[in-house]
Design an enzyme around this catalytic site. Structure first.
Site, PDB file in Angstrom:
ATOM      1  N   GLU A  30       0.868  -1.176   0.000  1.00 11.65           N
ATOM      2  CA  GLU A  30       0.000   0.000   0.000  1.00 11.65           C
ATOM      3  C   GLU A  30       0.900   1.221   0.000  1.00 11.65           C
ATOM      4  O   GLU A  30       2.109   1.098   0.205  1.00 11.65           O
ATOM      5  CB  GLU A  30      -0.909   0.015   1.239  1.00 11.65           C
ATOM      6  CG  GLU A  30      -2.037  -1.019   1.221  1.00 11.65           C
ATOM      7  CD  GLU A  30      -1.567  -2.389   1.692  1.00 11.65           C
ATOM      8  OE1 GLU A  30      -2.200  -3.395   1.325  1.00 11.65           O
ATOM      9  OE2 GLU A  30      -0.561  -2.451   2.430  1.00 11.65           O
ATOM     10  N   ALA A  82       0.139  -9.832  -8.123  1.00  9.99           N
ATOM     11  CA  ALA A  82      -0.985 -10.607  -7.588  1.00  9.99           C
ATOM     12  C   ALA A  82      -1.609  -9.884  -6.408  1.00  9.99           C
ATOM     13  O   ALA A  82      -2.842  -9.845  -6.270  1.00  9.99           O
ATOM     14  CB  ALA A  82      -0.511 -11.997  -7.171  1.00  9.99           C
ATOM     15  N   TYR A  83      -0.783  -9.296  -5.552  1.00 14.42           N
ATOM     16  CA  TYR A  83      -1.298  -8.581  -4.391  1.00 14.42           C
ATOM     17  C   TYR A  83      -2.156  -7.394  -4.824  1.00 14.42           C
ATOM     18  O   TYR A  83      -3.210  -7.117  -4.228  1.00 14.42           O
ATOM     19  CB  TYR A  83      -0.156  -8.111  -3.500  1.00 14.42           C
ATOM     20  CG  TYR A  83      -0.622  -7.456  -2.213  1.00 14.42           C
ATOM     21  CD1 TYR A  83      -0.848  -8.216  -1.077  1.00 14.42           C
ATOM     22  CD2 TYR A  83      -0.858  -6.089  -2.158  1.00 14.42           C
ATOM     23  CE1 TYR A  83      -1.290  -7.629   0.101  1.00 14.42           C
ATOM     24  CE2 TYR A  83      -1.313  -5.495  -0.994  1.00 14.42           C
ATOM     25  CZ  TYR A  83      -1.523  -6.267   0.134  1.00 14.42           C
ATOM     26  OH  TYR A  83      -1.984  -5.676   1.295  1.00 14.42           O
ATOM     27  N   ALA A  84      -1.736  -6.692  -5.872  1.00 14.02           N
ATOM     28  CA  ALA A  84      -2.457  -5.497  -6.323  1.00 14.02           C
ATOM     29  C   ALA A  84      -3.750  -5.829  -7.063  1.00 14.02           C
ATOM     30  O   ALA A  84      -4.604  -4.952  -7.244  1.00 14.02           O
ATOM     31  CB  ALA A  84      -1.552  -4.660  -7.221  1.00 14.02           C
ATOM     32  N   ARG A 103      -3.990  -6.789   3.046  1.00 19.81           N
ATOM     33  CA  ARG A 103      -4.804  -7.889   2.539  1.00 19.81           C
ATOM     34  C   ARG A 103      -4.447  -9.237   3.180  1.00 19.81           C
ATOM     35  O   ARG A 103      -5.180 -10.214   3.008  1.00 19.81           O
ATOM     36  CB  ARG A 103      -4.653  -8.025   1.016  1.00 19.81           C
ATOM     37  CG  ARG A 103      -5.243  -6.878   0.197  1.00 19.81           C
ATOM     38  CD  ARG A 103      -5.230  -7.248  -1.285  1.00 19.81           C
ATOM     39  NE  ARG A 103      -6.110  -8.396  -1.566  1.00 19.81           N
ATOM     40  CZ  ARG A 103      -6.057  -9.114  -2.679  1.00 19.81           C
ATOM     41  NH1 ARG A 103      -5.154  -8.819  -3.618  1.00 19.81           N
ATOM     42  NH2 ARG A 103      -6.889 -10.123  -2.872  1.00 19.81           N
TER      43      ARG A 103
END
Length: 412
Positions: free
Chosen positions: A303, A317-319, A350
């Site tokens: 973030e 993948a996280y975004a 997340r």
């Protein structure tokens, strides 16, 4: 005591009349893991230097007693320094051959309190004219801020190692000694790349050389990590000596020049301590055929303003809000975690469960319960798990196991 009192304490217990022995308390030092070793481990040769009367093998377990004040916790004990030399008596093949301080009165002492596990601790031994100890004052750091104050004075102190600050070390920097790891990774100045002598190599360059010297393809990741880190530490110290020793032996024109050089050395040591474990972890991920960018991301932004050490399988993948959160992992890397584990809780929003790789040699059950309640999963090199309470050991994850788990994650 206020933090200012710690600075005053260090000033009052340093100089020609004192020698410091600084270490982080392990689970074997305190009562955290139930090992019942009776007191903190002190390097045998150092304790012989402080108490020459116990340096003998003709008598079983020679000892002496002295006054010890734990000033951080307003505690006094008449402490026993003992040399357990059973190896020279009834058990020559496997008997003890170590020195310890005992007679602290159990868990009521800050030095044996399980919650002191991992605490940076300063033993300041008062010396007589012959250089032997007449007594000791101790400070057990109670939180990270106190540890920072001590390490600002003497440099970083890592788990499993100790620092000796000898008499006369006013300022405590250029006269500070950390025993080498003895891994045969010491590099003579003549064998170093010329560029290293012109400009101190980066942490990544030193880790790369450690990997070259210790490829260790037959060892599991946990063993490779620990052996290489010892090797890298020795390389770092060999480069430091090659660059800094000529300046030290040449002397300084004034105090300001001395302080400036000392601060350079301290800051470099702190930078190395802060990044070393992280860089070794990245090297092992690559060796284990995790593809950077698709199976892990190093120093990604999760973030705005938040950069965890590692994300799995990737920052991409996280975004992706459509990517399942249960297929994401975060790994933070901290050499010690006693108080600093809280710093990772607001990283990677997340991912509710945060994995933390650390080299700290044990924690108390209450510390572990607090971490677990906050969603922190400890990742510990396998060789260090025995330093943790037996009730905690089944809940620790090895580095090899963690790597196996992230291999199974869906890729973005």
């Amino acid at each position: 005591m206020a933090l200012a009192d710690l600075s005053d304490w260090m000033d009052d217990h340093s100089g020609d009349g004192f020698v410091w022995y600084v270490k982080r308390l392990s689970g074997n030092d305190t009562l955290a893991n139930g090992a019942h070793q009776a007191g903190p481990y002190i390097a045998r040769d150092f304790l012989f230097r402080m108490f020459p009367a116990i340096d003998r093998t003709d008598v079983k377990n020679p000892d002496t007693r002295f006054d010890l004040y734990i000033d951080s916790h307003a505690d006094y004990r008449e402490v026993r320094a003992v040399y357990y030399n059973n190896r020279f008596h009834e058990n020559p093949d496997g008997g003890r051959n170590e020195a310890r301080l005992t007679n602290f009165g159990g868990a009521s002492s800050a030095l044996l309190d399980p919650d002191s596990t991992g605490a940076l601790t300063v033993f300041a031994f008062a010396l007589d004219d012959a250089g032997a100890a007449t007594g000791a004052h101790v400070w057990v750091c109670r939180h990270g801020t106190e540890e920072d104050i001590v390490e600002d004075r003497i440099g970083p102190v890592e788990p499993g190692r100790y620092v000796i600050w000898p008499p006369g070390a006013t300022g405590g920097t250029l006269s500070l000694f950390t025993p080498p790891a003895q891994t045969s990774c010491w590099i003579a100045a003549a064998d170093m790349p010329p560029a290293w002598l012109a400009k101190f190599p980066t942490g990544a360059e030193i880790v790369e050389r450690a990997v070259e010297l210790r490829p260790l393809p037959g060892l599991v990741p946990d063993q490779r990590l620990l052996k290489r880190r010892d090797c890298e530490f020795e390389i770092f110290r060999s480069v430091e000596e090659a660059i800094e020793l000529p300046h030290i032996t040449a002397g300084f024109a004034n105090v300001e020049d001395f302080i400036a050089r000392a601060q350079t050395i301290l800051q470099r040591r702190k930078a190395r301590s802060g990044r070393s474990l992280e860089l070794h972890a990245r090297a092992i991920f690559l060796e284990e055929r995790l593809a950077e960018g698709t199976q892990f991301s190093h120093q990604p932004e999760s973030e705005s303003g938040k950069r965890p050490d590692f994300l799995f399988p990737s920052q991409t993948a996280y975004a992706d809000s459509a990517f399942p959160a249960d297929q994401l992992r975060m790994l933070a890397v901290k050499t010690t975690c006693r108080d600093r584990w809280r710093q990772i809780l607001n990283e990677a929003d997340r991912i509710p469960s945060k994995h933390l790789l650390t080299l700290q040699e044990g924690i108390s059950e209450s510390q572990f319960n607090e971490m677990s309640g906050a969603g922190v999963q400890l990742v510990i090199p396998a060789a260090l798990t025995e330093k943790f309470p037996k009730s905690v050991q089944p809940h620790l994850q090895t580095l090899e196991s963690f790597i196996g788990d992230v291999r199974l994650l869906r890729q973005g």
